[in-house]
Design a protein around this motif. Structure first.
Motif, PDB file in Angstrom:
ATOM      1  N   LEU A 262       0.825  -1.194  -0.016  1.00  0.00           N
ATOM      2  CA  LEU A 262      -0.076  -0.118   0.097  1.00  0.00           C
ATOM      3  C   LEU A 262       0.795   1.130  -0.024  1.00  0.00           C
ATOM      4  O   LEU A 262       1.987   1.381   0.684  1.00  0.00           O
TER       5      LEU A 262
ATOM      6  N   VAL B 127       0.940   5.642  -1.033  1.00  0.00           N
ATOM      7  CA  VAL B 127       0.103   6.794  -1.459  1.00  0.00           C
ATOM      8  C   VAL B 127       1.366   7.849  -1.917  1.00  0.00           C
ATOM      9  O   VAL B 127       2.330   7.867  -1.398  1.00  0.00           O
TER      10      VAL B 127
ATOM     11  N   GLN C 174      -0.288  12.313   1.006  1.00  0.00           N
ATOM     12  CA  GLN C 174       0.054  11.568   2.159  1.00  0.00           C
ATOM     13  C   GLN C 174      -0.573  12.279   3.367  1.00  0.00           C
ATOM     14  O   GLN C 174      -0.475  13.663   3.326  1.00  0.00           O
TER      15      GLN C 174
ATOM     16  N   LYS D 264      -3.714  12.710   3.998  1.00  0.00           N
ATOM     17  CA  LYS D 264      -5.120  13.166   3.327  1.00  0.00           C
ATOM     18  C   LYS D 264      -6.358  12.105   3.634  1.00  0.00           C
ATOM     19  O   LYS D 264      -7.256  12.374   2.905  1.00  0.00           O
ATOM     20  N   GLY D 265      -5.990  10.732   3.851  1.00  0.00           N
ATOM     21  CA  GLY D 265      -7.118  10.015   4.061  1.00  0.00           C
ATOM     22  C   GLY D 265      -7.091   8.837   2.814  1.00  0.00           C
ATOM     23  O   GLY D 265      -7.780   7.970   2.993  1.00  0.00           O
ATOM     24  N   TYR D 266      -6.057   9.081   1.915  1.00  0.00           N
ATOM     25  CA  TYR D 266      -6.134   7.973   0.906  1.00  0.00           C
ATOM     26  C   TYR D 266      -5.872   6.856   1.206  1.00  0.00           C
ATOM     27  O   TYR D 266      -6.432   5.871   0.682  1.00  0.00           O
ATOM     28  N   GLY D 267      -4.971   6.608   1.900  1.00  0.00           N
ATOM     29  CA  GLY D 267      -4.318   5.341   2.479  1.00  0.00           C
ATOM     30  C   GLY D 267      -5.497   4.557   3.100  1.00  0.00           C
ATOM     31  O   GLY D 267      -6.074   3.332   2.925  1.00  0.00           O
ATOM     32  N   LYS D 268      -6.181   5.091   4.085  1.00  0.00           N
ATOM     33  CA  LYS D 268      -7.408   4.524   4.822  1.00  0.00           C
ATOM     34  C   LYS D 268      -8.390   4.311   4.018  1.00  0.00           C
ATOM     35  O   LYS D 268      -9.095   3.177   4.255  1.00  0.00           O
TER      36      LYS D 268
ATOM     37  N   GLY E  77       1.262  -7.115   6.179  1.00  0.00           N
ATOM     38  CA  GLY E  77       2.630  -7.160   6.979  1.00  0.00           C
ATOM     39  C   GLY E  77       3.384  -5.918   6.755  1.00  0.00           C
ATOM     40  O   GLY E  77       3.238  -5.528   5.545  1.00  0.00           O
ATOM     41  N   THR E  78       4.190  -5.547   7.716  1.00  0.00           N
ATOM     42  CA  THR E  78       5.089  -4.280   7.613  1.00  0.00           C
ATOM     43  C   THR E  78       6.142  -4.458   8.527  1.00  0.00           C
ATOM     44  O   THR E  78       6.361  -5.274   9.350  1.00  0.00           O
TER      45      THR E  78
ATOM     46  N   PRO F 286       7.579   3.458  13.050  1.00  0.00           N
ATOM     47  CA  PRO F 286       6.597   4.324  13.353  1.00  0.00           C
ATOM     48  C   PRO F 286       5.968   5.086  12.135  1.00  0.00           C
ATOM     49  O   PRO F 286       4.872   5.919  12.378  1.00  0.00           O
ATOM     50  N   SER F 287       6.269   4.905  11.009  1.00  0.00           N
ATOM     51  CA  SER F 287       5.757   5.296   9.694  1.00  0.00           C
ATOM     52  C   SER F 287       4.478   4.550   9.296  1.00  0.00           C
ATOM     53  O   SER F 287       3.582   5.027   8.372  1.00  0.00           O
TER      54      SER F 287
ATOM     55  N   PRO G 156       1.284   2.698  13.252  1.00  0.00           N
ATOM     56  CA  PRO G 156       0.414   3.662  13.840  1.00  0.00           C
ATOM     57  C   PRO G 156      -0.733   3.953  12.541  1.00  0.00           C
ATOM     58  O   PRO G 156      -1.940   3.927  13.138  1.00  0.00           O
ATOM     59  N   PHE G 157      -0.341   3.947  11.452  1.00  0.00           N
ATOM     60  CA  PHE G 157      -1.181   4.036  10.354  1.00  0.00           C
ATOM     61  C   PHE G 157      -2.158   2.964  10.267  1.00  0.00           C
ATOM     62  O   PHE G 157      -3.456   3.005  10.369  1.00  0.00           O
ATOM     63  N   TYR G 158      -1.560   1.758  10.215  1.00  0.00           N
ATOM     64  CA  TYR G 158      -2.478   0.541  10.232  1.00  0.00           C
ATOM     65  C   TYR G 158      -3.728   0.268  11.446  1.00  0.00           C
ATOM     66  O   TYR G 158      -4.583  -0.083  11.493  1.00  0.00           O
TER      67      TYR G 158
ATOM     68  N   ALA H 228      -4.682   2.878  13.165  1.00  0.00           N
ATOM     69  CA  ALA H 228      -5.752   3.997  12.866  1.00  0.00           C
ATOM     70  C   ALA H 228      -6.738   3.157  12.058  1.00  0.00           C
ATOM     71  O   ALA H 228      -7.835   3.743  12.070  1.00  0.00           O
TER      72      ALA H 228
HETATM   73  C1  LIG Z   1       1.513   4.595   5.276  1.00  0.00           C
HETATM   74  C2  LIG Z   1       0.860   5.260   4.215  1.00  0.00           C
HETATM   75  C3  LIG Z   1       0.130   4.399   3.250  1.00  0.00           C
HETATM   76  C4  LIG Z   1      -0.438   6.150   5.019  1.00  0.00           C
HETATM   77  O1  LIG Z   1      -1.255   6.745   4.215  1.00  0.00           O
HETATM   78  P1  LIG Z   1      -1.713   8.102   4.036  1.00  0.00           P
HETATM   79  O2  LIG Z   1      -2.690   8.255   3.160  1.00  0.00           O
HETATM   80  O3  LIG Z   1      -0.641   8.976   4.395  1.00  0.00           O
HETATM   81  O4  LIG Z   1      -2.584   7.854   5.593  1.00  0.00           O
HETATM   82  P2  LIG Z   1      -4.090   8.397   5.949  1.00  0.00           P
HETATM   83  O5  LIG Z   1      -4.273   9.853   5.684  1.00  0.00           O
HETATM   84  O6  LIG Z   1      -4.977   7.771   5.381  1.00  0.00           O
HETATM   85  O7  LIG Z   1      -4.065   8.153   7.508  1.00  0.00           O
HETATM   86  C5  LIG Z   1      -5.136   7.446   8.121  1.00  0.00           C
HETATM   87  C6  LIG Z   1      -4.942   7.505   9.736  1.00  0.00           C
HETATM   88  O8  LIG Z   1      -3.886   7.021  10.003  1.00  0.00           O
HETATM   89  C7  LIG Z   1      -3.098   7.792  10.909  1.00  0.00           C
HETATM   90  N1  LIG Z   1      -1.486   7.919  10.362  1.00  0.00           N
HETATM   91  C8  LIG Z   1      -1.005   7.786   9.215  1.00  0.00           C
HETATM   92  N2  LIG Z   1       0.284   7.796   9.286  1.00  0.00           N
HETATM   93  C9  LIG Z   1       0.437   7.922  10.542  1.00  0.00           C
HETATM   94  C10 LIG Z   1       1.707   7.942  11.183  1.00  0.00           C
HETATM   95  N3  LIG Z   1       2.947   7.759  10.649  1.00  0.00           N
HETATM   96  N4  LIG Z   1       1.721   7.977  12.645  1.00  0.00           N
HETATM   97  C11 LIG Z   1       0.596   8.219  13.562  1.00  0.00           C
HETATM   98  N5  LIG Z   1      -0.759   8.170  12.660  1.00  0.00           N
HETATM   99  C12 LIG Z   1      -0.624   7.937  11.129  1.00  0.00           C
HETATM  100  C13 LIG Z   1      -3.876   9.345  10.440  1.00  0.00           C
HETATM  101  O9  LIG Z   1      -3.477  10.384  11.440  1.00  0.00           O
HETATM  102  C14 LIG Z   1      -5.019   8.925  10.075  1.00  0.00           C
HETATM  103  O10 LIG Z   1      -5.824   8.769  11.560  1.00  0.00           O
HETATM  104  P3  LIG Z   1      -7.224   9.126  11.787  1.00  0.00           P
HETATM  105  O11 LIG Z   1      -8.172   8.332  10.834  1.00  0.00           O
HETATM  106  O12 LIG Z   1      -7.522   8.993  13.040  1.00  0.00           O
HETATM  107  O13 LIG Z   1      -7.596  10.627  11.372  1.00  0.00           O
HETATM  108  C15 LIG Z   1       1.634   6.437   3.352  1.00  0.00           C
HETATM  109  O14 LIG Z   1       1.802   7.257   4.256  1.00  0.00           O
HETATM  110  C16 LIG Z   1       2.626   5.902   2.561  1.00  0.00           C
HETATM  111  O15 LIG Z   1       2.495   5.574   1.396  1.00  0.00           O
HETATM  112  N6  LIG Z   1       3.992   5.804   2.934  1.00  0.00           N
HETATM  113  C17 LIG Z   1       5.101   5.141   2.178  1.00  0.00           C
HETATM  114  C18 LIG Z   1       4.768   3.677   1.814  1.00  0.00           C
HETATM  115  C19 LIG Z   1       4.601   2.878   2.756  1.00  0.00           C
HETATM  116  O16 LIG Z   1       5.343   3.034   4.039  1.00  0.00           O
HETATM  117  N7  LIG Z   1       3.600   1.991   3.057  1.00  0.00           N
HETATM  118  C20 LIG Z   1       3.224   0.884   3.769  1.00  0.00           C
HETATM  119  C21 LIG Z   1       3.686  -0.167   3.180  1.00  0.00           C
HETATM  120  S1  LIG Z   1       3.424  -1.658   4.515  1.00  0.00           S
END
Ligand SMILES: CC(C)(COP(=O)(O)OP(=O)(O)OC[C@H]1O[C@@H](n2cnc3c(N)ncnc32)[C@H](O)[C@@H]1OP(=O)(O)O)[C@@H](O)C(=O)NCCC(=O)NCCS
Length: 112
Positions: free
Chosen positions: A28, A30, A35, A37-41, A61-62, A66-67, A70-72, A74
């Motif tokens: 996954l 974005v 990033q 802005k809610g696209y990943g969720k 699996g990741t 900390p990047s 917490p996203f997953y 959330a």
């Molecule tokens: C990780 C990733 C997919 C997240 O997508 P995103 O669009 O930036 O995240 P979203 O805006 O949808 O965030 C959704 C929720 O996660 C939280 N969140 C996202 N990143 C976070 C972080 N690093 N720390 C804490 N919270 C986080 C947001 O605050 C949000 O919370 P909410 O629903 O309570 O408001 C994106 O940052 C990315 O592409 N990163 C690089 C590639 C990567 O690492 N992919 C994962 C492969 S395992």
């Protein structure tokens, strides 16, 4: 493989059948400029909803980073199990995220 478009490509994700009802979301990502802005969720929720009749356990699996963890969390995923030393055993070079070396693969699962 799925692509999320919103006046241009914003995110992508691969969904795989891991057997025993497990649907795994892989790679996954974005677009960096979009990033946080809610696209990943939205992508994770879309895939879980799309496949909820065919699978019982959404999984990701990741690295223990900390990047990503917490996203997953959330997105409703919870830590389930580890594959120890995955990033040491499967890569010929160290991988760092947020200044930390990735070692174990962390699997998280979510309820439907
Ligand atoms: C990780 C990733 C997919 C997240 O997508 P995103 O669009 O930036 O995240 P979203 O805006 O949808 O965030 C959704 C929720 O996660 C939280 N969140 C996202 N990143 C976070 C972080 N690093 N720390 C804490 N919270 C986080 C947001 O605050 C949000 O919370 P909410 O629903 O309570 O408001 C994106 O940052 C990315 O592409 N990163 C690089 C590639 C990567 O690492 N992919 C994962 C492969 S395992």
């Amino acid at each position: 493989m799925f692509v999320l478009e919103d006046v241009g490509i914003r995110a992508e994700c691969v969904a795989t059948d891991e057997g025993n009802g497990v649907l795994e979301l892989k790679t996954l990502a974005v677009e960096p400029a979009f990033q946080g802005k809610g696209y990943g969720k939205a992508m994770a929720d879309f895939l879980v909803q799309t496949y909820k009749e065919q699978y019982t356990v959404p999984q990701v699996g990741t690295g223990d980073s900390p990047s990503t963890i917490p996203f997953y969390e959330a997105c409703g995923f919870h830590r389930h199990h580890l594959v120890k030393d995955f990033f040491i055993d499967h890569y010929d070079h160290p991988i760092h995220e947020c200044g930390m070396r990735l070692v174990d693969m962390v699997y998280l699962q979510r309820k439907l």
